[in-house]
Design a protein around this motif. Structure first.
Motif, short mmCIF file in Angstrom:
data_model
loop_
_atom_site.label_atom_id
_atom_site.label_comp_id
_atom_site.label_asym_id
_atom_site.label_seq_id
_atom_site.Cartn_x
_atom_site.Cartn_y
_atom_site.Cartn_z
N GLY A 94 0.82 -1.20 0.00
CA GLY A 94 0.00 0.00 0.00
C GLY A 94 0.85 1.24 0.00
O GLY A 94 2.09 1.19 0.00
N SER A 95 0.19 2.39 0.02
CA SER A 95 0.90 3.65 -0.01
C SER A 95 -0.01 4.78 0.43
O SER A 95 -1.23 4.74 0.19
CB SER A 95 1.40 3.94 -1.43
N TYR A 96 0.61 5.80 1.09
CA TYR A 96 -0.10 7.05 1.35
C TYR A 96 -0.06 7.95 0.14
O TYR A 96 -0.79 8.94 0.07
CB TYR A 96 0.55 7.78 2.54
N ASN A 97 0.86 7.63 -0.79
CA ASN A 97 1.09 8.50 -1.95
C ASN A 97 1.38 9.93 -1.50
O ASN A 97 0.86 10.90 -2.02
CB ASN A 97 -0.11 8.48 -2.89
N LYS A 98 2.27 10.01 -0.47
CA LYS A 98 2.62 11.30 0.11
C LYS A 98 4.14 11.40 0.17
O LYS A 98 4.81 10.47 0.65
CB LYS A 98 2.01 11.46 1.49
N GLU A 99 4.64 12.48 -0.31
CA GLU A 99 6.09 12.67 -0.32
C GLU A 99 6.62 12.67 1.12
O GLU A 99 6.04 13.27 2.02
CB GLU A 99 6.43 14.01 -1.00
N GLY A 100 7.73 11.96 1.30
CA GLY A 100 8.34 11.87 2.60
C GLY A 100 8.02 10.60 3.35
O GLY A 100 8.65 10.30 4.37
N LEU A 101 7.06 9.83 2.87
CA LEU A 101 6.71 8.56 3.51
C LEU A 101 7.22 7.40 2.67
O LEU A 101 7.25 7.47 1.43
CB LEU A 101 5.20 8.44 3.67
N PRO A 102 7.63 6.32 3.33
CA PRO A 102 8.14 5.17 2.57
C PRO A 102 7.04 4.51 1.77
O PRO A 102 5.86 4.59 2.12
CB PRO A 102 8.66 4.24 3.67
N GLU A 103 7.42 3.89 0.68
CA GLU A 103 6.48 3.12 -0.12
C GLU A 103 7.25 2.10 -0.95
O GLU A 103 8.41 2.32 -1.29
CB GLU A 103 5.60 3.99 -1.01
N PRO A 104 6.67 0.96 -1.23
CA PRO A 104 5.34 0.54 -0.76
C PRO A 104 5.38 0.14 0.71
O PRO A 104 6.44 -0.18 1.24
CB PRO A 104 5.02 -0.65 -1.63
N LEU A 105 4.22 0.16 1.34
CA LEU A 105 4.09 -0.28 2.73
C LEU A 105 3.72 -1.75 2.73
O LEU A 105 2.67 -2.14 2.22
CB LEU A 105 3.01 0.54 3.44
#
Length: 941
Positions: free
Chosen positions: A702-713
């Motif tokens: 998954g993803s928050y699709n937000k800059e600064g957060l890791p992805e994929p979760l």
């Protein structure tokens, strides 16, 4: 024939006169009268020999009363007599009315189209069968015996329901008379049009001759007696497409006139609101002419406001001249039949490229408008008709172009966040189709890339969108505050809208482009809730979170700290527990232990503190819960989680399935992955072995699709194990043994046969250990029947291989045994074993009823064995019945006659005749009855 004529004949009175009529003159007069009668009958019969086909329709013409305009279109044979000047309508209310012909128009093919129209006000809501009957059909219809004397009857049904509003029944635009050729496929389409946009369906019915009375002896078009074969060499078929209305006869096998009937059903909101009856005629000839071939555009969708153009081509294999026709409510001339909502009418223009003959083209064009939007497609039926030499009949080809008009997608959807109450304001440009009824608003967490196919309006369920509101079409603003509770901070919310159009025509627009916004948060973002150990007591979950990304450090001084809380379930605060005390700014992971991860789901949240002051709380995130359903040699996995990030991100659409075969002790290996972009978190593992345990877990992306957060979760579910369902029955026991009763060894003087002691059948069996069958057996089912002709009944389930069946005064019966495995699969029956009783019943030839306690009654000797019933009759030497009884009356199988008659009088010494019917408990019913006859001496001192 004129009934008054018969009346006048019956009432002719004799005339008294002085002269008489000779015999020859009388015969002459009778002959004249007979000829007159015959001519009158023939005249009347010819007058009724003309109906080929017909339709019956209705429409409501008032919104303040139940007044309907009812129209019968009757097609008559020009070679017969003139059409009836008036016909009788039956309104289904007990009332009838003669209706005068309104018009008659020749449509070619020696056929006249006759219109009969009347209005009628129905007494109230309900279902009404409206019908029209005309005395006779035309003669020589092949599949209707004696058609010239068979009435023509059409019957349509209409539902009057105030809640469904005004209704107009479908109009059938294509005439129901056509020519067909022996050995060549025939095609017809009625060109049905429903002005209200109701859904139509087509069903064959038997032609009628009266109300609810089918024609006697009617034969289907593909009756084998008509011969022929289909164009591909198979049997002749006649089909009616229930959706398109295409009637295809593949192919006629003989010449002649054929009739066929069908109904066009009208559905609205899932309710059958009416059905129109068509009874049509097909004239089959045998000539060398071949039908023309039509080519039309493919069915399509068009956005309201767009211009549609298509080319229609007809080619004749014989190079005959071809005429092109088009039938549709979209043409202005069709409005003579049925008015439709205001619109720009379509145009159909034949190009006229002949000669040379053999090919013709036409152009169809239509400028659509918003008022054309509706759920059901518009239909344009094209007809190509050739013009062969005068010795051949015209043949046709029909095809229907279905055009669905959909609403344009709403323009420029805008979303703005209000951080004070955590709401999102939506707005959009005014919708261009003002006749739409409402704008629907839809939301989901996280983005979903959706590019609708042609004709795919609205939002399919697999997109994961949920409707949150509805606006009147003129209202272009909507506030999403989650029903006053506010939206969750830190989540990304995405929106789409689409328009709906009013019933009954209905219809939808394409969906708008997606717009997504994130509600800012001063809290951390949870990025992992992953089950690392599965156990009922020692389970472990790894929890991780990020530092606050949207924090304004000048407003919130350090030090920064976190608190982590856990609760039971996917959400909520049940068993709300703080974990690990305060965490420092850079301490953003925690391993939660001593959990029941095998059976429970847990959710987590992180509280953020600035300088010891609570600032904000993260959104709740749960662990992934996996369930497994065992199937036959397969297993279905389903998983779910309640998380603030998007587990259906189009950039990371794969969820991974891992499997371990527990029997071989190997580690989990990647089995497969599934694209969850459609929103379905489900997988079926197939080709599993019987009785083998399989274990699984899944990893979501998954993803928050937000800059600064890791992805994929990446997050793991708990592990779950199953054994696939076993449908293989075990081997049946090889041999069932029964200790048989040996009659020759029985001592009937043994008192056991004279009491109510329990007899016992002892059974034992052995397993079949053949390698060709399933050796796993968990128990056995024993079945029993008391007599050989009875059905086996379940007796007992046991884990032993022996069983003692106790019965009262009987060992008769048969047994079989089956093996049962742990999954409940049952083997075939074993061999059948049976036991039978040994009958015994003897009577003395003397008794002495003197009260000394010895031989005082006439009583059966020894012990009557296995006796079910005894019926006794005793007669004196003068054949008088002195004693009668059955053991059913006194439960005494011994008889015990004390020498008295039925009135209690002592009978004298002497010889008495007895007849005793003994019924035994036996395996075979034919062995049950024994009749004993003889004499007994009664001696008194």
């Amino acid at each position: 024939m004129n009934k008054d004529f018969f009346y006048n004949l019956k009432n002719i009175k004799p005339i008294k006169s002085n002269f008489f009529i000779s015999a020859s003159a009388s015969k002459l007069i009778f002959s004249i009268l007979l000829c007159f009668l015959c001519l009158t009958f023939l005249s009347q019969n010819a007058h009724a020999t003309h109906v080929r086909a017909g339709d019956l329709t209705a429409k409501r013409i008032s919104d303040i009363s139940l007044t309907y305009e009812i129209t019968a279109i009757i097609y008559t044979d020009d070679g017969g007599v003139p059409p009836d000047p008036e016909i009788e309508f039956d309104f289904g209310t007990g009332e009838t009315r003669m209706v005068t012909r309104l018009s008659g128009v020749s449509i070619g093919n020696s056929t006249t189209r006759n219109t009969y129209t009347t209005t009628y006000t129905f007494p109230g809501a309900g279902e009404y069968n409206i019908s029209v009957a005309i005395r006779n059909r035309n003669e020589n219809i092949v599949n209707i015996p004696n058609s010239v004397n068979t009435a023509f009857h059409i019957q349509s049904t209409f539902l009057i329901n105030p809640f469904l509003g005004l209704n107009r029944s479908p109009v059938l635009l294509v005439p129901p008379i056509d020519f067909a050729r022996v050995g060549e496929k025939f095609i017809h389409n009625p060109g049905a049009y429903d002005a209200d946009g109701d859904s139509l369906a087509y069903i064959f019915v038997t032609p009628k001759r009266a109300i609810n009375t089918p024609v006697e002896g009617f034969s289907l078009l593909d009756d084998p007696s008509f011969g022929g074969e289909s164009e591909d060499g198979g049997a002749t078929t006649a089909t009616l497409d229930p959706i398109t209305g295409d009637l295809i006869w593949d192919t006629p096998g003989r010449t002649g006139q054929f009739n066929v009937a069908f109904i066009v059903q009208e559905w609205r909101e899932g309710i059958l609101i009416g059905q129109v009856n068509r009874d049509m005629q097909i004239i089959v000839r045998d000539n060398p002419n071949k039908r023309p071939i039509l080519e039309i555009p493919q069915d399509t969708c068009v956005t309201a406001g767009a211009f549609l153009r298509g080319t229609i081509t007809a080619t004749d294999p014989d190079d005959d001249f071809v005429n092109l026709f088009a039938y549709s409510a979209l043409f202005e001339e069709s409005q003579q039949l049925e008015p439709v909502p205001p619109r720009n009418y379509a145009n159909f223009e034949v190009s006229g490229i002949q000669p040379p003959n053999g090919k013709e083209e036409a152009i169809f064009d239509w400028q659509t408008v918003c008022e054309d939007v509706r759920l059901q497609p518009y239909e344009v039926t094209f007809k190509a008709e050739d013009q062969p030499n005068p010795n051949s009949d015209k043949l046709v080809d029909l095809k229907t172009w279905r055009i669905r008009v959909v609403g344009p997608k709403p323009d420029t959807l805008i979303a703005e966040v209000n951080t004070i109450d955590n709401s999102i304001s939506l707005s959009w440009f005014s919708y261009q189709c003002t006749n739409a009824s409402e704008m629907t608003i839809w939301r989901r967490t996280g983005s979903f890339e959706f590019n609708p196919d042609t004709c795919e309006t609205g939002l399919p369920a697999y997109t994961g969108y949920t409707q949150i509101g509805t606006n009147e079409i003129g209202n272009i603003f909507y506030l999403d505050d989650n029903d006053g509770e506010g939206l969750e901070r830190g989540k990304t919310y995405c929106y789409r809208i689409f328009a709906k159009f009013p019933n009954p025509a209905g219809g939808e627009s394409y969906v708008s482009e997606e717009v997504c916004v994130t509600i800012p948060t001063n809290a951390p973002y949870i990025t992992k809730v992953s089950v690392e150990e599965t156990d009922t007591e020692n389970g472990e979950i790894q929890v991780e979170w990020s530092k606050p990304l949207d924090l304004v450090e000048e407003e919130f001084p350090r030090p920064y700290e976190y608190e982590l809380f856990r609760a039971d379930g996917f959400a909520g605060t049940q068993n709300y527990t703080q974990l690990g005390g305060r965490f420092a700014e850079n301490d953003t992971t925690f391993r939660d232990t001593n959990l029941n991860t095998e059976e429970e789901v847990y959710n987590y949240r992180v509280l953020f503190y600035s300088n010891n002051d609570l600032v904000d709380s993260s959104a709740v995130a749960s662990s992934v819960r996996l369930s497994a359903t065992p199937l036959v040699n397969a297993a279905t996995l389903n998983w779910t989680a309640t998380v603030p990030w998007n587990n259906t991100d189009g950039r990371f659409p794969q969820h991974y399935i891992y499997r371990q075969t527990a029997a071989d002790g190997t580690d989990f290996v990647l089995l497969d992955s599934i694209n969850v972009f459609s929103g379905t978190f489900s997988y079926t593992d197939t080709e599993l072995l019987d009785k083998v345990e399989y274990c699984y877990f899944v990893t979501t992306q998954g993803s928050y699709n937000k800059e600064g957060l890791p992805e994929p979760l990446l997050n793991k579910s708990q592990k779950v194990c199953i054994v696939s369902l076993d449908e293989t029955p075990p081997c049946s026991p090889t041999t069932l043994f029964l200790d048989s009763l040996i009659c020759e060894t029985i001592n009937f003087e043994d008192p056991i046969y004279c009491s109510d002691s329990l007899f016992r059948n002892n059974l034992r069996w052995q397993n079949d250990y053949s390698p060709d069958c399933d050796l796993e057996v968990s128990s056995y089912n024993l079945y029993f029947k008391a007599q050989i002709d009875d059905s086996l009944q379940f007796l007992v389930n046991t884990t032993d291989t022996t069983y003692s069946h106790e019965q009262v005064r009987s060992v008769a019966g048969c047994y079989v045994v089956t093996a049962v495995d742990a999954a409940g699969n049952e083997s075939m029956f074993s061999n059948q074993v049976c036991n039978d009783n040994c009958p015994n019943y003897e009577l003395p030839n003397v008794f002495t009823p003197n009260g000394d306690g010895i031989n005082d009654t006439f009583r059966a000797l020894d012990c009557p064995a296995f006796v079910k019933n005894v019926e006794t009759k005793i007669y004196s030497r003068w054949e008088q019945l002195v004693f009668e009884t059955t053991s059913q009356e006194d439960n005494n199988v011994f008889i015990d006659w004390n020498g008295e008659n039925d009135n209690g009088k002592e009978m004298p010494s002497g010889m008495y005749y007895f007849q005793v019917k003994v019924t035994f408990n036996r395996l075979h019913p034919t062995d049950e009855v024994l009749i004993l006859k003889g004499w007994v001496s009664l001696l008194r001192e």
